[in-house]
Design a protein around this motif. Sequence first.
Motif, PDB file in Angstrom:
ATOM      1  N   PHE A   4     105.207 -15.983  62.245  1.00 32.04           N
ATOM      2  CA  PHE A   4     104.587 -15.781  60.939  1.00 32.04           C
ATOM      3  C   PHE A   4     105.359 -16.570  59.880  1.00 32.04           C
ATOM      4  N   TYR A  13     105.758 -15.919  55.766  1.00 36.12           N
ATOM      5  CA  TYR A  13     105.458 -15.077  54.611  1.00 36.12           C
ATOM      6  C   TYR A  13     105.977 -15.777  53.360  1.00 36.12           C
ATOM      7  N   GLN A  51     107.050 -15.079  49.269  1.00 35.05           N
ATOM      8  CA  GLN A  51     107.401 -14.040  48.293  1.00 35.05           C
ATOM      9  C   GLN A  51     107.657 -14.688  46.944  1.00 35.05           C
ATOM     10  N   PRO A  61     106.449  -9.636  49.773  1.00 33.50           N
ATOM     11  CA  PRO A  61     106.032 -10.754  50.633  1.00 33.50           C
ATOM     12  C   PRO A  61     104.562 -10.618  51.040  1.00 33.50           C
ATOM     13  N   LEU A  67     101.519 -12.529  53.735  1.00 37.40           N
ATOM     14  CA  LEU A  67     101.323 -13.430  54.860  1.00 37.40           C
ATOM     15  C   LEU A  67     100.744 -14.759  54.389  1.00 37.40           C
ATOM     16  N   LYS A 106     100.009 -17.374  60.529  1.00 39.95           N
ATOM     17  CA  LYS A 106     100.524 -16.751  61.746  1.00 39.95           C
ATOM     18  C   LYS A 106      99.936 -17.459  62.956  1.00 39.95           C
ATOM     19  N   LEU A 120     109.932 -17.909  47.598  1.00 34.87           N
ATOM     20  CA  LEU A 120     110.807 -17.725  48.754  1.00 34.87           C
ATOM     21  C   LEU A 120     109.925 -17.646  49.995  1.00 34.87           C
ATOM     22  N   PHE A 152     109.631 -17.070  54.123  1.00 31.14           N
ATOM     23  CA  PHE A 152     110.283 -16.488  55.288  1.00 31.14           C
ATOM     24  C   PHE A 152     109.494 -16.807  56.547  1.00 31.14           C
ATOM     25  N   VAL A 166     110.249  -6.708  64.135  1.00 32.47           N
ATOM     26  CA  VAL A 166     110.012  -7.997  63.480  1.00 32.47           C
ATOM     27  C   VAL A 166     111.354  -8.525  62.995  1.00 32.47           C
ATOM     28  N   PHE A 179     113.165 -11.462  60.723  1.00 38.24           N
ATOM     29  CA  PHE A 179     112.925 -12.459  59.686  1.00 38.24           C
ATOM     30  C   PHE A 179     114.069 -13.462  59.646  1.00 38.24           C
ATOM     31  N   GLY A 180     113.732 -14.694  59.296  1.00 38.70           N
ATOM     32  CA  GLY A 180     114.751 -15.693  59.021  1.00 38.70           C
ATOM     33  C   GLY A 180     115.399 -15.431  57.668  1.00 38.70           C
ATOM     34  N   SER A 181     116.393 -16.238  57.360  1.00 42.64           N
ATOM     35  CA  SER A 181     117.152 -16.025  56.125  1.00 42.64           C
ATOM     36  C   SER A 181     116.396 -16.431  54.873  1.00 42.64           C
ATOM     37  N   ARG A 233     114.175 -21.019  49.751  1.00 41.39           N
ATOM     38  CA  ARG A 233     113.618 -20.999  48.401  1.00 41.39           C
ATOM     39  C   ARG A 233     113.105 -22.386  48.070  1.00 41.39           C
TER      40      ARG A 233
END
Lengths: 114, 112
Positions: free
Chosen positions: B34, B36, B38, B44, B46, B49, B87, B89, B100, B102-104, B107
């Motif tokens: 996915f 996302y 934000q 966040p 979607l 995907k 941002l 993700f 789930v 998430f990556g870091s 930005r």
Amino acid sequence: AQTIHQWPVAEIKAVGSPLSLGCTIKGKSSPNLYWYWQATGGTLQQLFYSITVGQVESVVQLNLSASRPKDDQFILSTEKLLLSHSGFYLCAWSPLPQGGDTQYFGPGTRLLVL
Amino acid sequence: GDSVTQTEGLVTLTKGLPVMLNCTYQTTYSPFLFWYVQHLNEAPKLLLKSSTDNKRTEHQGFYATLHKSSSSFHLQKSSVQLSDSALYFCALSESGGYKVVFGSGTRLLVSP
């Protein structure tokens, strides 16, 4: 249409005080529910998930607990807050019963622990 | 354990230029990937995907292709707009699973 609400919108709490955050979803029966934590500008950390009333699975240990007292309600709580609990708490739901699907996030609760 | 790596913490671009945000993952199961987005002070949402290997998926001008051979799901757009500043993700889930990762996050800042 499904709607997800979180309460409160924001909280300022003292270290050592208790906390209870709530999440309600309307328009979807038996949703999968999730709690996430996000430090300011940081990544999303999944905390808990629940696929049915009364059952909650913990993903990480952060001195927090969760409960699902009703089909449409998910509660996050702790008896003693730490400074590290500050951040953005997000509730989410996913539609497919088997999981592995899109997370739909609520508006979140901002928590500041002093 | 499962992991998602986003190598860029911050990407700054001028409006109209193309962008690629990197995402690689590690898992032993059949993945669902996915993206996302934000925006500031929002939750966040979607963006894209996919669980299908080598198939391009598109939404709102963004596109990504899941490559299982290289464990990658890079996000691209041919011409960024000011409103794309946010941002981003990348996230990993097991097909049929509830966890789930998430990556870091990356930005993206778009300037006029």
